[in-house]
Design an enzyme around this catalytic site. Structure first.
Site, PDB file in Angstrom:
ATOM      1  N   ASP A  32     -19.943 -22.933  68.351  1.00  0.00           N
ATOM      2  CA  ASP A  32     -19.092 -24.362  68.810  1.00  0.00           C
ATOM      3  C   ASP A  32     -19.875 -25.909  68.889  1.00  0.00           C
ATOM      4  O   ASP A  32     -19.878 -26.145  69.381  1.00  0.00           O
ATOM      5  CB  ASP A  32     -19.278 -24.229  70.541  1.00  0.00           C
ATOM      6  CG  ASP A  32     -18.821 -22.915  71.303  1.00  0.00           C
ATOM      7  OD1 ASP A  32     -18.096 -22.285  70.394  1.00  0.00           O
ATOM      8  OD2 ASP A  32     -19.110 -22.279  72.101  1.00  0.00           O
ATOM      9  N   GLU A 239      -8.564 -23.564  74.350  1.00  0.00           N
ATOM     10  CA  GLU A 239     -10.125 -23.910  75.188  1.00  0.00           C
ATOM     11  C   GLU A 239     -10.494 -25.052  73.903  1.00  0.00           C
ATOM     12  O   GLU A 239      -9.369 -24.702  72.967  1.00  0.00           O
ATOM     13  CB  GLU A 239     -11.408 -22.903  75.219  1.00  0.00           C
ATOM     14  CG  GLU A 239     -11.184 -21.931  73.954  1.00  0.00           C
ATOM     15  CD  GLU A 239     -11.532 -20.773  74.000  1.00  0.00           C
ATOM     16  OE1 GLU A 239     -12.664 -20.390  75.134  1.00  0.00           O
ATOM     17  OE2 GLU A 239     -12.166 -20.251  73.133  1.00  0.00           O
TER      18      GLU A 239
HETATM   19  O1  FUB Z   1     -19.132 -20.519  72.785  1.00  0.00           O
HETATM   20  C1  FUB Z   1     -18.773 -19.519  74.144  1.00  0.00           C
HETATM   21  C2  FUB Z   1     -17.339 -19.895  74.034  1.00  0.00           C
HETATM   22  O2  FUB Z   1     -16.815 -19.638  73.216  1.00  0.00           O
HETATM   23  C3  FUB Z   1     -16.619 -21.039  73.940  1.00  0.00           C
HETATM   24  O3  FUB Z   1     -17.269 -22.030  75.343  1.00  0.00           O
HETATM   25  C4  FUB Z   1     -15.563 -21.027  73.734  1.00  0.00           C
HETATM   26  O4  FUB Z   1     -14.764 -22.477  73.437  1.00  0.00           O
HETATM   27  C5  FUB Z   1     -15.546 -20.545  72.403  1.00  0.00           C
HETATM   28  O5  FUB Z   1     -15.710 -21.031  71.025  1.00  0.00           O
END
Ligand code: FUB
Length: 339
Positions: A32, A239
């Site tokens: 991320d 997301e």
């Molecule tokens: O790294 C945990 C979660 O997985 C993140 O918050 C999301 O965007 C996904 O990458």
């Protein structure tokens, strides 16, 4: 013989799938990546993946991270420095578990680290921590940012200095539990024929620790001006929001989650609406896809992750590759493996 033919075929397949870039670091797992240029140096704010032994499920419980490390480098391709623990879950007074994707911003002499973590009731909220240095250590505020919820905060600073906090993520990111900014413990994921859940934005107050006004939904629309349905899951928001500006236009990019694309949409205001334009990054190895887009010395780069080092979805490694625009402002879609 058949063995030779099979091994030749394997080698052709692995060449076809050769990654176009290598992990920025290999001594820890990172994911991320939110990248920024501060004081002429490139800083990356990633999640710090660990093998906590938590079983995998659709809520992402296996992403059970406990701290953040900041990475930095003086140029793309240059030596990467790991600045050590920048913030630990133990030092966030209201936190329960799961430190997910963070971002950072610099305003008036202070660096602000924005992060999602579940509170002690297991509800994701967004916190902020401050430091006088881009690499931390950061000191967390005693409470989450009032009015925020869900995951994957990112901050965009506009040319007039106004800052906007974008956030949200469905499934394990819990965005489906929030209607009109109110918690609804019975909140459900949308059905395929319903409008998809929309990402959120709030303007940050001058102190960068509160929102100035209500959180709003962000419309991502097709070229007819229509928002996507949940069933259009190769296009709708899941997301990993990111906002950048290019030639005076606002580019909102995001992950489609269960279809694994990074897509983007362009608008004329930081609040949108944003018109869908296509794919920025095709699916990478591993379930999640999460990125940031940043200009460094006149070239544009996408920071992203895959699972090259571990082969495991929850143990990722951050990477960077150049991103190119067409003359009409659209982005040339990137595939992270040669073919
Ligand atoms: O790294 C945990 C979660 O997985 C993140 O918050 C999301 O965007 C996904 O990458």
């Amino acid at each position: 013989d058949t063995e030779t033919v099979a091994s030749q075929a394997d080698s052709v397949a692995s060449k076809k799938h050769a990654p176009i870039s290598q992990p920025l670091v290999s001594h820890i797992f990172t994911a991320d990546p939110s990248a920024h240029v501060f004081n002429g140096r490139i800083y990356v704010y990633p999640s710090h993946d660990i093998d906590a032994g938590t079983p995998e499920n659709d809520n992402g419980d296996h992403f059970d991270m406990r701290d953040y490390h900041v990475l930095s480098m003086d140029s793309i391709g240059g030596k990467v420095t790991d600045h050590g623990v920048a913030l630990s879950v133990n030092d966030i007074p209201w936190a329960g578990r799961q430190l997910w994707a963070p971002d950072a911003m610099f305003v008036n002499g202070t660096y602000y680290l924005y992060f999602p973590v579940k509170d002690k009731q297991d509800i994701f909220r967004i916190g902020v921590a401050t430091s006088k240095s881009p690499e931390g250590p950061f000191v967390a505020e005693p409470q989450p940012i009032p009015g925020t919820y869900s995951i994957d905060p990112t901050v965009f600073k506009d040319d007039d200095g106004s800052c906007y906090l974008y956030f949200g993520g469905i499934w394990g990111g819990q965005l489906q539990l929030w209607d009109n900014n109110k918690f609804n413990e019975k909140g459900q994921l949308r059905k395929p024929e319903q409008q998809a859940i929309l990402p959120r934005v709030g303007k940050l107050a001058a102190n960068m620790k509160q929102l100035d006004g209500e959180v709003k939904e962000i419309k991502i629309v097709d070229d007819q001006g229509k928002t996507f349905l949940e069933g259009q899951n190769d296009k709708r928001f899941f997301e990993a929001a990111w906002l950048h500006k290019y030639n005076g236009k606002y580019y909102f990019s995001y992950s489609t989650g269960d279809t694994h694309f990074i897509n983007y949409a362009i608008g004329d205001s930081p609040y949108g609406p944003f018109t869908y334009k296509g794919v920025v990054l095709n699916p990478v190895d591993g379930w999640t896809n999460h990125h940031s887009i940043v200009e460094v010395n006149g070239k544009w780069y996408i920071f992203y992750h895959d699972v090259q080092l571990s082969g495991k979805t929850h143990l990722r490694n951050v990477k960077v590759a150049e991103l190119k625009y067409n003359s009409d402002g659209t982005i040339q879609p990137l595939t992270a493996y040669s073919n």
